[in-house]
Design an enzyme around this catalytic site. Structure first.
Site, PDB file in Angstrom:
ATOM      1  N   LYS A   1       1.773   6.366   2.051  1.00 22.14           N
ATOM      2  CA  LYS A   1       2.170   5.813   0.949  1.00 22.14           C
ATOM      3  C   LYS A   1       1.702   7.287  -0.772  1.00 22.14           C
ATOM      4  O   LYS A   1       0.141   7.462  -0.749  1.00 22.14           O
ATOM      5  CB  LYS A   1       0.681   4.828   0.745  1.00 22.14           C
ATOM      6  CG  LYS A   1       1.333   3.494   1.460  1.00 22.14           C
ATOM      7  CD  LYS A   1       2.693   2.718   0.450  1.00 22.14           C
ATOM      8  CE  LYS A   1       2.737   2.280   0.868  1.00 22.14           C
ATOM      9  NZ  LYS A   1       4.425   2.976   1.767  1.00 22.14           N
TER      10      LYS A   1
ATOM     11  N   GLU B   1       5.605   9.342  10.039  1.00 18.56           N
ATOM     12  CA  GLU B   1       4.792   8.459   9.788  1.00 18.56           C
ATOM     13  C   GLU B   1       4.174   8.074  11.662  1.00 18.56           C
ATOM     14  O   GLU B   1       5.482   7.215  12.091  1.00 18.56           O
ATOM     15  CB  GLU B   1       5.496   7.800   8.898  1.00 18.56           C
ATOM     16  CG  GLU B   1       3.856   6.775   9.115  1.00 18.56           C
ATOM     17  CD  GLU B   1       3.801   5.459   8.166  1.00 18.56           C
ATOM     18  OE1 GLU B   1       2.647   4.474   7.509  1.00 18.56           O
ATOM     19  OE2 GLU B   1       4.679   5.681   6.820  1.00 18.56           O
TER      20      GLU B   1
END
Length: 904
Positions: free
Chosen positions: A723, A706
């Site tokens: 997410k 990420e």
């Protein structure tokens, strides 16, 4: 004059406080009013009716006008169940129609070139999304506090909508279910606010909702007219088109994966099972309008990236504003009166500011204190100023003593198509820097598939400019740290010193970066943006330098550690090129390191990989035991905390809470670089990293997928939050089923959408109006052990903010906090039993030319003073199932845990 005032906040876990805090908007035109104010409204303890006798009834409303004529006394229940008498002042004098207003609404004036807007921010995470929309639509705006709502067009969003109902006597009650980051179709009555927008089921008018409270439509007074309501229950963002895409490949889909989980009994404060199924399709009031005043409210979020026709709503409200003010009489007397009113508002605002400053200074528990934003030395020219170091070196060098400017020179060499010939990035790092590995770094793009990442950077202790920085926040045992702390510096000669930084580490870093001067022509031709500078990490606890008032826990590891790298190797994985870079201050050209490293680089061959395998790897010795890892929280404890999060969400304290924990074990004195090399093989990632701070006895082995935030040389900012995570399947068919399940999951879509809107807000604070956009929303990316849902948010940095300002606006990454961000972090601090430390922070670089690239520290083994720790967690939303959340947390520890176990 631009003021930001944070008014006192009454903190408690209550149904009417934090979650539904959005914004109210007031428009006005006033030719000679140049004052611009932005204030955060306070929370006032106000009951509404017997239907709202919850354990606490704090309600977030703007501070009433000074002209208050009504007091209401009510008996309400406090946390202990005892009745207490509460009084509150309500604005009633302005509710009656103004005779003078009717007199003024007669003649038309020419349309204004722009409309000024008052934007009231109620401690919310999405306000700057509205700011960005209005910046485009209004043609220039001022953020102001609405001190007097009389005769001003108002649009209330979410809490602003509820406040409009509340002040006119409507009841604010719990919704049948919390709805956060989820969509519904909306039907409306065709009033001017919804002009040109379709209505009803299958019309395409889908809106995003963030609320657990609603206006009770049965209690709506006659003065308020319902103008919009849901026409469907909640809907997924991605629907049939995705299903059709996969069905075309004849995949058999298990229909059970589309069934929303029913939330079980939750928390320690709730005794009833919540059955959402019975009420999911009930119509919910989504909009109201005052019958005679230009006041509107909408429960949904028109500024959300997934709301259809949101911009049109703001355009329509602008037209409402224009139409309203155009009816004022154009006369000298009226203009004089407008100026007089403006001065009165300025005076009132000044008094309000002074009063609340005094209140805040005497209240240590104030939630959102005024803080000075440091943008560096205003006398320094912007770092984009094209100072030609070659031509101006003597002048700049003579100026150093008085200004602290440092003119850096860059030398670099390129070796085309060399990386593969010498064994790749692993071979290059291990041969050049890995024999001892002390004080080394490797920002490692070990997963470059699908263009996820392209460049890797590596280095060790370098030349005369090399130094190491270690920062620790001051003693936080009292929980009141303001961000100040101790910075230890060690230079290339081994000389060390420690200084106290009252302004904190990020302020120091900002000043350092703005002190560098350079010739941009020197790095023309380099395809990457890191040319030397700071490499290291920022720990999660530095959130106290980014708006959070305190840390409950103290980190065992330093709160920030960086090298200043003056020599480095860069690898272009796309073209297989290798670059050597060196920076220095001296006027003469320094090539010693470049010459020596070039010689070593060209002597490497692919055959060295055989020796590397023998040195760093051993056969897998996996055992069923967990090799001594101990969890901070048991399974039962973690599930209990998830249920507490669900209660906070239901009671309106948060939309989403990213709950985390850590597991630890003592670890032998092993070759820690070997652990990292094993991790990158087992779990390759685009934002992986190795950091070794030998004097701190600290090694970081990171396989993060990420990106937190990047700023390139064109001043473009990019965030890529993750997410939504699911394990890979054992077979190709199962793998596709699980991937599809993730993509169509309403829960995971809601998680992702909330963080996308949060990051749009964070970037909106530092980006040019209209530049923040989402080129990729909810893409599915696959890694060795998991599928993830990833979005991309971009925006153009404003010219008046620095690189560090951008980081401060967004740190910590929203995917690790939840939303609303500040309140969510406060709640998480109360639930989590230890500091997150390096985990949840960021690793990366700040180049001396003020570009940067930072990851989110997840999927990471932190080895410090003989102990290995691994952090993991997940986002808790209203649709979360506690047992599933625990399993997801365990899944995220799988790769780093097995790496340590295998290597030992």
């Amino acid at each position: 004059m631009f003021l930001r005032i944070s008014l006192p906040s009454l903190k408690s876990a209550n149904p009417l406080s934090q979650n539904n805090k959005n914004t109210s908007i007031g428009h006005f035109s006033c030719k000679k009013m140049n004052l611009s104010l932005r204030l955060l409204s306070s929370e006032l303890t106000c009951p509404t009716s017997e239907a709202m006798q919850y354990k606490n009834v704090n309600f977030l409303l703007s501070k009433p006008s000074a002209r208050v004529s009504c007091f209401i006394n009510k008996d309400v229940c406090n946390r202990d169940g005892r009745n207490v008498r509460v009084s509150c002042q309500l604005m009633h004098d302005h509710l009656e129609e103004s005779y003078e207003r009717n007199k003024r609404l007669q003649m038309s004036l020419p349309k204004q070139d722009f409309v000024r807007t008052l934007l009231i921010d109620n401690y919310d995470s999405y306000t700057y999304n509205i700011y960005q929309e209005l910046s485009i639509i209004n043609g220039g705006i001022c953020l102001q506090i609405l001190l007097k709502c009389r005769d001003i067009p108002v649009l209330g969003v979410c809490l602003g909508h509820q406040a409009l109902g509340y002040v006119h006597g409507a009841q604010i009650v719990h919704a049948s279910e919390p709805v956060h980051g989820r969509l519904s179709e909306v039907e409306h009555n065709g009033c001017q606010l919804f002009h040109g927008i379709p209505s009803g089921r299958n019309s395409g008018f889908k809106v995003v909702r963030y609320h657990s409270l609603v206006i009770d439509s049965e209690s709506l007074p006659e003065v308020l007219i319902p103008i919009a309501w849901t026409s469907t229950g909640t809907l997924p963002f991605i629907g049939s088109k995705v299903s059709d895409k996969y069905n075309s490949r004849e995949i058999q889909i298990d229909q059970s994966i589309f069934v929303d989980p029913v939330l079980p009994e939750v928390g320690d404060r709730s005794s009833n099972i919540i059955d959402y199924g019975k009420t999911r399709n009930a119509k919910v009031l989504m909009g109201v309008k005052h019958s005679t005043r230009p006041h509107y409210g909408v429960q949904f979020h028109p500024e959300s990236v997934a709301t259809c026709h949101g911009s049109q709503i703001f355009k329509n409200f602008r037209e409402i504003t224009d139409d309203y003010w155009l009816r004022f009489r154009s006369s000298y007397k009226k203009e004089k009166r407008a100026n007089s009113d403006a001065h009165m508002q300025v005076s009132s605002a000044s008094r309000l500011y002074r009063d609340f400053n005094r209140s805040i200074s005497s209240d240590n528990n104030a939630a959102d204190r005024p803080r000075k934003e440091n943008h560096g030395d205003k006398d320094l020219a912007h770092n984009n100023t094209d100072i030609k170091c070659m031509d101006m070196f003597n002048m700049v060098n003579a100026h150093h003593a008085s200004t602290g400017f440092k003119c850096l020179k860059l030398k670099w060499r390129k070796f085309s198509h060399l990386a593969g010939q010498v064994g790749g990035a692993k071979s290059i790092f291990c041969q050049l820097f890995g024999h001892e590995a002390e004080n080394t770094f490797w920002l490692d793009s070990s997963s470059t598939e699908m263009g996820r990442a392209r460049f890797s950077f590596m280095g060790g202790k370098g030349g005369s400019l090399w130094k190491q920085l270690k920062f620790r926040l001051s003693d936080q045992s009292d929980g009141c740290s303001n961000g100040g702390g101790y910075l230890s510096l060690e230079d290339s000669e081994g000389s060390a010193k420690t200084i106290f930084l009252e302004g904190g580490f990020l302020d120091y870093l900002n000043k350092e970066l703005q002190s560098y001067r350079y010739d941009k022509d020197e790095y023309e031709g380099l395809p990457f943006d890191f040319h030397g500078g700071y490499v290291g990490y920022i720990g999660y606890d530095l959130k106290v330098e980014c708006g959070v008032t305190s840390n409950r826990h103290k980190s065992k590891t330093p709160d920030a550690c960086f090298f200043f790298a003056d020599n480095l190797v860069a690898i272009d994985h796309k073209n297989d090129d290798v670059y050597l870079l060196a920076i220095h201050e001296e006027s003469s050209s320094m090539t010693q390191w470049l010459d020596g490293t070039e010689e070593k680089l060209l002597s490497l061959t692919g055959s060295v990989m055989i020796d590397l395998e023998r040195q760093y790897f051993r056969p897998s010795t996996f055992s069923s035991r967990n090799a001594g890892f101990t969890a901070e929280k048991s399974r039962e404890h973690y599930i209990r905390d998830v249920k507490k999060c669900l209660n906070y969400i239901r009671d309106g304290e948060s939309y989403e809470l990213c709950l985390t924990t850590q597991i630890r074990k003592p670890i032998e004195a092993l070759n820690y670089l070997g652990i990292y090399l094993h991790l990158r093989e087992r779990n390759p990632a685009p934002y992986a990293a190795w950091l070794n701070f030998s004097k701190e006895d600290l090694c970081i082995c990171c396989s993060s997928p990420e990106r937190f935030l990047q700023l390139d040389r064109n001043d473009m900012l990019e965030a890529k939050p993750i997410k939504g995570t699911v394990a890979r399947g054992a077979t190709e068919e199962e793998d596709e089923q699980l991937k599809l399940k993730l993509q169509l999951s309403e829960k995971d879509q809601a998680e992702n959408l909330m963080i996308v809107d949060l990051l749009r807000n964070d970037l909106g604070r530092v980006c040019d109006p209209g530049s923040v956009h989402v080129p990729h929303l909810m893409d599915i990316q696959s890694y060795a052990t998991v599928h993830t849902m990833v979005s991309t948010i971009r925006g153009k940095k404003r010219s008046d903010v620095s690189a560090v300002d951008c980081v401060k606006a967004a740190f910590p990454g929203g995917s690790m906090t939840g939303a609303p961000k500040l309140r969510s972090m406060e709640l998480l601090d109360s639930l989590e039993s230890c500091s997150r430390g390096i985990y949840s922070g960021c690793i990366g670089f700040f180049s001396y030319n003020q570009t940067f690239d930072l990851n989110i520290v997840i999927r990471t083994v932190v080895i410090h003073e003989g102990e290995a720790s691994i952090g993991a967690g997940g986002a808790i939303v209203a649709l979360s199932n506690p047992e599933d959340e625990y399993e997801e947390m365990i899944l995220k520890t799988k790769a780093p845990v097995n790496t340590v176990i295998d290597f030992e």
